[in-house]
Structures are given as structure tokens and as C-alpha cells.
Design a protein around this motif. Structure first.
Motif, PDB file in Angstrom:
ATOM      1  N   TRP A  38     -31.290 -18.770 -65.680  1.00  0.00           N
ATOM      2  CA  TRP A  38     -30.587 -19.942 -66.178  1.00  0.00           C
ATOM      3  C   TRP A  38     -29.524 -20.363 -65.178  1.00  0.00           C
ATOM      4  CZ3 TRP A  38     -32.354 -22.766 -70.017  1.00  0.00           C
ATOM      5  CH2 TRP A  38     -33.214 -22.179 -70.948  1.00  0.00           C
ATOM      6  N   VAL A  39     -29.557 -21.650 -64.823  1.00  0.00           N
ATOM      7  CA  VAL A  39     -28.637 -22.201 -63.826  1.00  0.00           C
ATOM      8  C   VAL A  39     -28.038 -23.488 -64.378  1.00  0.00           C
ATOM      9  CG1 VAL A  39     -28.449 -23.180 -61.493  1.00  0.00           C
ATOM     10  CG2 VAL A  39     -29.937 -21.208 -61.905  1.00  0.00           C
ATOM     11  N   GLY A  40     -26.757 -23.693 -64.141  1.00  0.00           N
ATOM     12  CA  GLY A  40     -26.131 -24.942 -64.550  1.00  0.00           C
ATOM     13  C   GLY A  40     -26.651 -26.106 -63.731  1.00  0.00           C
ATOM     14  N   THR A  41     -27.085 -27.162 -64.401  1.00  0.00           N
ATOM     15  CA  THR A  41     -27.626 -28.328 -63.707  1.00  0.00           C
ATOM     16  C   THR A  41     -26.811 -29.592 -63.934  1.00  0.00           C
ATOM     17  OG1 THR A  41     -29.666 -29.600 -63.324  1.00  0.00           O
ATOM     18  CG2 THR A  41     -29.186 -28.985 -65.600  1.00  0.00           C
ATOM     19  N   TRP A  42     -25.970 -29.592 -64.957  1.00  0.00           N
ATOM     20  CA  TRP A  42     -25.051 -30.708 -65.230  1.00  0.00           C
ATOM     21  C   TRP A  42     -23.884 -30.174 -66.046  1.00  0.00           C
ATOM     22  CZ3 TRP A  42     -23.000 -32.757 -69.718  1.00  0.00           C
ATOM     23  CH2 TRP A  42     -22.298 -33.972 -69.589  1.00  0.00           C
ATOM     24  N   GLY A  43     -22.742 -30.770 -65.845  1.00  0.00           N
ATOM     25  CA  GLY A  43     -21.583 -30.440 -66.653  1.00  0.00           C
ATOM     26  C   GLY A  43     -20.518 -31.494 -66.480  1.00  0.00           C
ATOM     27  N   THR A  44     -19.573 -31.506 -67.380  1.00  0.00           N
ATOM     28  CA  THR A  44     -18.450 -32.426 -67.273  1.00  0.00           C
ATOM     29  C   THR A  44     -17.212 -31.764 -67.850  1.00  0.00           C
ATOM     30  OG1 THR A  44     -17.777 -34.734 -67.630  1.00  0.00           O
ATOM     31  CG2 THR A  44     -18.735 -33.589 -69.501  1.00  0.00           C
ATOM     32  N   ALA A  45     -16.055 -32.283 -67.484  1.00  0.00           N
ATOM     33  CA  ALA A  45     -14.791 -31.791 -68.040  1.00  0.00           C
ATOM     34  C   ALA A  45     -14.418 -32.652 -69.231  1.00  0.00           C
ATOM     35  CB  ALA A  45     -13.701 -31.856 -66.976  1.00  0.00           C
TER      36      ALA A  45
END
Length: 416
Positions: A38-45
Motif C-alpha cells: 500500500w502506497v499513498g497516491t493522493w492526499g491533502t491537508a
């Protein structure tokens, strides 16, 4: 234009390359390459709600659905979603969630057959307690790199103030009632330039290896970029990463930048909680808690100068402390110089002197693993205190799409 790097970063990158070769060439799955992970592919603050109720963030939602379109970096065979109630004042009830593929870029309409139900421990609904997150079950949905996902969540009861991200540079669609299973996405009651509650997307992949997190202000958040075009410099960096052969070991790119964010001061100082807590305050959650984070790119400082004319030493001390804490957790730190902003409404000669002092310190410091000279990349050679006209979005502080492309093209991928 050139980019300056630390010698130590070059040595570290060479070592990383050898390690990657060793991992890939060693014992792996029979099909070759890396095992699925599992890898982070999108995120936001996300931040506390706007005091002015922008985007209905303060009033929140009640018996409404929100369809949010996000642009991921890495592709994969499965996805899972992370929702947060970090800034809520009460438990958040989520009644129904789906994920699908937009029919066209930024569209609320979904490709036929792409909609998938999202569950939490096998249940269609869940509660996110005050200050907490929830991670969904894996969803069988194959997604391509640098593509878009549409995440729809139904909120059956009054939420109270929302955890949100303003200036998303992407439309989110709000509907009355439960529209999570509606492929058409027709007739939204409202359309907002904001994200709500959705904090991250992960993919299961055999090629991705860790994530690069960008901790910045409006320059990285996308102010100045074309709305809905995914043309932030971070988006264009993801394009480069995923189009460079070989793809094995590519990192995901997660952008946790916030317009108006500062190194040492919270947005509430300006009566605007939507500017977020200081970068130092949000380092642990927004950066170090991201799945598989291996490098953080720090692009900050202009708001500390522009809003408060903080002394250079306060800014550089804060940036140094960011690096100390990240490196103590095994995360590489790449820093960006502060770009020019003469012509912007708050510019003064004194503030320009502070900017120059910060940049001089950054260029000579050994506190970081690498440096990207944003200032040198986007300034006008004929007037170095100003943005190059071809890169100016019009407000004299934020690069346009062309300026963002120049920044993305200058980032050495081996440094990440």
C-alpha cells in the motif's frame, strides 16, 4: 536556469539507487519486481472550518452527499480511502461511500460500470470520532497513474463544522440526500472549490515504493494554476515520475500544502483557521504519518515574510527544526528557496531583504539533504526581485502553469 543541490544529497541518492537495485534483483515474487504494498497516491491537508462559512464548512452538512474528484499519482489494483474528523466538534456519521472513475476530467458523471461500493469493516456506514480518522476496506478497482477518482460520501445527519481544505483548484459537488450510487452526478445543489473530510487515497501496487510529500504554501497548493487542470507543479512532477522508465520503485506524490501557511504561525493569528496550523505543528500528522513517506519537499517562508515580516532567523530556525524532526524519523528533506514577489500588494524593500537573507542561508546550510532553487528558476533575470513575466499568474507572487512546469522539470528525480 540551474538548480543547486547538496553534495551529501548526491551521495545519498547514489546509495539509494544501489539499495533499490539490490531489492529488485534479490529474492522477490515469482513474477519479478516488488511485492504488492500500500502506497499513498493522493492526499491533502485539512483545517478547521472557515469562520465566514466558506464552502458551508462552518455550517457543515446534513442529509447531503459530496462527490469529490481527486487526481492520484500512482496507479494500482486496489484502492482504499482515509477520512478524517480531525477538526470536527462531534462524531461524524458516514452513511454511504462509493468510488468511481470520472467520465471526463473533473466531471461528476462516472464511467459506466466503474462505481464501487466502499465498506468499513464490512459495513456500508461508519462513525469517525472527534479528532480521529477512519480507513476503508480495500476496494477492487484498477486505477491508472495520474488519473482521477471520484469519491462520494453521504452524510445522513448534521455534521457540525467540517474538516476541509479550501482552494482545492478542483470542483466538489454537493447533492441533497444519498447520491453515492448515482453514476450521472447530475444537478448538484452546490459546487465548491474545496475538499471535505477526505484526507488520503492509497493504492495497492507492485511498482510503487514509498511517497514524496510536499509541505508548502499556496505556491505548491496551486494558487495561480488553471482551475481543474491538475497543473500544479506537484501534479506535473507526478507526470514526470510516472512517465520515466523504469517505473519500478516510483514514489507517490502527496501534496499537503496550504494556501497562506507559515513556518511558525497558525492561520488563526490572522483570524483565518483555513490557513492551517503552522508547518511545525502539522509536521507529524500531515507529513510523517503518511504511508511510506521517504522524502519531504519543504516550500515555505513567503507568508512569514509577507504577512508578518518575521525576521530571517525566526524563519530559518523553524525550517531547520522541520529538517531535524523529519530526519530523526528517517525521512529525507529537500528544501526550496523563497520565490520573488515584488509587485504583490504586501511587498516592501524590507521584506525583500528578509527574503534574500533566508535564501542566502538556505543555499549555504547543511541542514537539508538537498535544495531546489525556486527563486532562481522563476525570477526575471532582468529584475530578480520579480517573477519572470512568462511565469506570472498575474498577481506577481504565484507561478502560472508554465512556471509550475519549469519547477517540476527542474526537480531531480534521483533526489526523491
Amino acid at each position: 536556469m540551474i538548480t543547486v543541490f547538496r553534495r551529501r544529497a548526491l551521495i545519498g541518492a547514489a546509495t539509494l539507487g544501489l539499495l533499490a537495485s539490490t531489492v529488485v534483483g534479490g529474492a522477490g515474487p515469482a513474477s519479478g519486481g516488488l511485492p504488492a504494498r500500500w502506497v499513498g497516491t493522493w492526499g491533502t491537508a485539512l483545517t478547521a472550518a472557515s469562520l465566514g462559512n466558506t464552502g458551508s464548512s462552518l455550517a457543515g452538512f446534513n442529509d447531503q452527499s459530496i462527490r469529490q474528484v481527486v487526481r492520484i499519482s500512482l496507479g494500482g489494483e486496489k484502492v482504499r480511502l482515509r477520512f478524517t474528523n480531525a477538526y470536527g466538534t462531534q462524531p461524524l456519521s458516514i452513511g454511504h461511500v462509493t468510488v468511481g472513475l470520472p467520465a471526463t476530467a473533473g466531471s461528476a458523471q462516472l464511467k459506466p460500470g466503474s462505481l464501487r461500493e466502499v465498506t468499513f469493516g464490512g459495513s456500508a456506514s461508519t462513525t469517525v470520532y472527534k479528532g480521529a480518522d477512519v480507513l476503508s476496506d480495500p476496494v477492487d478497482l484498477t486505477v491508472d497513474a495520474v488519473s482521477e477518482l471520484a469519491v462520494t460520501m453521504y452524510l445522513p445527519t448534521a455534521t457540525g463544522p467540517a474538516s476541509w481544505h479550501w482552494t482545492a483548484r478542483q470542483a466538489s459537488y454537493v447533492y441533497a440526500g444519498d447520491h453515492a450510487a448515482d453514476e450521472t452526478g447530475a444537478a448538484p445543489a452546490a459546487t465548491y472549490n474545496d475538499f471535505f473530510y477526505l484526507a488520503g487515497v492509497e493504492v495497492q501496487t507492485k511498482t510503487g515504493l514509498g511517497t514524496v510529500v510536499v509541505l508548502g504554501d499556496s505556491v505548491s497548493d496551486g494558487s495561480g494554476a488553471t482551475f481543474g487542470a491538475n497543473s500544479r507543479w506537484t501534479d506535473q512532477l507526478a507526470n514526470r515520475i510516472t512517465s520515466t522508465f523504469p517505473a519500478l520503485g516510483d514514489p507517490g506524490v502527496i501534496n499537503v500544502s496550504l494556501a497562506g501557511n507559515e513556518v511558525t504561525r497558525d492561520g488563526i493569528t490572522l483570524n483565518s483557521p483555513a490557513l492551517g496550523e503552522s508547518a511545525l505543528a502539522r509536521l507529524d500528522y500531515d507529513v510523517l504519518a503518511q504511508p511510506g513517506v521517504r522524502t519531504v519537499v519543504v516550500q515555505l517562508g513567503v507568508n512569514d515574510i509577507s504577512f508578518f515580516n518575521d525576521p530571517a532567523a525566526r524563519i530559518t530556525d523553524g525550517l531547520r527544526q522541520l529538517a531535524v524532526q523529519a530526519k530523526a524519523r528517517g525521512v529525507r528533506v529537500v528544501v526550496a528557496t523563497v520565490g520573488p514577489f515584488e509587485g504583490y500588494s504586501s511587498w516592501t524593500a524590507d521584506k525583500e531583504a528578509t527574503r534574500q537573507a533566508v535564501n542566502t542561508w538556505l543555499r549555504g546550510s547543511d541542514a537539508f539533504d538537498g535544495l531546489i532553487d525556486f527563486d532562481q528558476l522563476v525570477r526575471d533575470p532582468a529584475a530578480p526581485t520579480k517573477l519572470l513575466p512568462a511565469y506570472d499568474s498575474g498577481d506577481h507572487i504565484h507561478p502560472n502553469d508554465a512556471g509550475a512546469a519549469a519547477i517540476a522539470a527542474a526537480v531531480p528525480l534521483w533526489l526523491l
